[in-house]
Enzyme design. Structure first.
Site, mmCIF file in Angstrom:
data_model
loop_
_atom_site.group_PDB
_atom_site.id
_atom_site.type_symbol
_atom_site.label_atom_id
_atom_site.label_comp_id
_atom_site.label_asym_id
_atom_site.label_seq_id
_atom_site.Cartn_x
_atom_site.Cartn_y
_atom_site.Cartn_z
ATOM 1 N N ASN A 1 0.852 -1.188 0.000
ATOM 2 C CA ASN A 1 0.000 0.000 0.000
ATOM 3 C C ASN A 1 0.885 1.233 0.000
ATOM 4 O O ASN A 1 2.049 1.170 0.392
ATOM 5 C CB ASN A 1 -0.880 -0.003 1.260
ATOM 6 C CG ASN A 1 -1.826 1.169 1.323
ATOM 7 O OD1 ASN A 1 -2.449 1.548 0.309
ATOM 8 N ND2 ASN A 1 -1.956 1.782 2.486
ATOM 9 N N ASP B 1 -2.299 0.559 8.338
ATOM 10 C CA ASP B 1 -1.129 1.426 8.091
ATOM 11 C C ASP B 1 0.060 1.101 8.994
ATOM 12 O O ASP B 1 0.914 1.963 9.241
ATOM 13 C CB ASP B 1 -1.503 2.916 8.256
ATOM 14 C CG ASP B 1 -2.544 3.368 7.247
ATOM 15 O OD1 ASP B 1 -2.597 2.801 6.144
ATOM 16 O OD2 ASP B 1 -3.325 4.277 7.584
ATOM 17 N N HIS C 1 0.816 5.208 1.548
ATOM 18 C CA HIS C 1 0.104 6.062 2.499
ATOM 19 C C HIS C 1 0.778 7.431 2.492
ATOM 20 O O HIS C 1 2.010 7.508 2.517
ATOM 21 C CB HIS C 1 0.158 5.436 3.902
ATOM 22 C CG HIS C 1 -0.576 6.222 4.931
ATOM 23 N ND1 HIS C 1 -1.955 6.207 5.031
ATOM 24 C CD2 HIS C 1 -0.144 7.073 5.891
ATOM 25 C CE1 HIS C 1 -2.321 7.006 6.026
ATOM 26 N NE2 HIS C 1 -1.246 7.551 6.556
ATOM 27 N N SER D 1 4.820 6.876 2.188
ATOM 28 C CA SER D 1 5.432 5.602 2.582
ATOM 29 C C SER D 1 4.777 4.466 1.804
ATOM 30 O O SER D 1 3.548 4.384 1.744
ATOM 31 C CB SER D 1 5.207 5.327 4.076
ATOM 32 O OG SER D 1 5.663 6.401 4.871
#
Ligand code: GRF
Length: 202
Positions: free
Chosen positions: A109, A147, A111, A138
């Site tokens: 992912n 996260d 973020h 990030s």
């Protein structure tokens, strides 16, 4: 997996405009190929970008389904497409623990903060309120906790005193578009892996 001419098969999960998807599409080299884009929202710009490039797309609405049922539908599509890696790019649903464990080390992912700082939502508002001098983006492996996964790559940007959340978001988005493809290439080339809960480079 041995490298081959088209590289790792990548599926991208989106919910919106898909600007990160576009940067990943543009940067695709021999190490990875985007073979499928799944959105939980119909009619979003990211789906058009994928279709225009001849990439297979699917819409899986989340409304009225349990998280597990929704994730199960996504998982079925990913397995049917033989995806090697799954990339979240503005995908606005929290994935179930079972799904995340099933794709452990293959699910990443991006973020828009310097994790572990500023997890969750309203990131830019909170960064500005706290008068931070730096923020950034990030790329991280996805783990069940939101996260919280081990970071693969980060890039920072300055926060200016007169910034609005939108100005900061735009500045960070520009670095996301460079950072995400670089991180995906590391993963696709087996130069980074998730091992015992840590990011390990080789
Ligand atoms: C990006 O800011 C990303 O960091 C966050 O959601 C946004 C997605 O934008 N996870 P886009 O759909 O890729 O344009």
């Amino acid at each position: 997996m041995k490298p081959n001419s088209s590289g790792k098969k990548v599926a991208v999960l989106i919910s919106g405009r898909g600007s990160n998807l576009a940067s990943l599409m543009d940067a695709a080299d021999g190490s990875y190929k985007i073979i499928l884009v799944i959105s939980n929202v119909a009619g979003v710009a990211g789906l058009d970008r994928a279709r225009d490039a001849g990439i297979a797309t699917a819409v899986i609405p989340h409304a009225g389904k349990s998280r597990e049922a929704f994730d199960g539908e996504i998982d079925n599509l990913l397995r049917a497409a033989n995806a090697d890696l799954v990339v979240l790019a503005g995908f606005m649903r929290i994935l179930s623990d079972g799904f995340v464990r099933g794709w452990e080390g293959k699910l990443i992912n991006i973020h828009p903060s310097l994790l572990p700082a500023y997890k969750g939502t309203r990131v830019h508002e909170r960064v500005i309120e706290a008068r931070e001098a730096l923020s950034g983006a990030s790329v991280h492996f996805v783990v069940p906790e939101l996260d919280a996964g081990p970071v693969i790559a980060q890039a920072s940007v300055p926060v200016h005193p007169a910034d609005t959340p939108q100005m900061l978001a735009d500045r960070i988005l520009a670095v996301e578009h460079k950072l995400y493809p670089e991180a995906l290439k590391l993963l696709a080339q087996d130069k980074v892996k998730l091992q015992n809960g840590l990011t390990v480079f080789s």
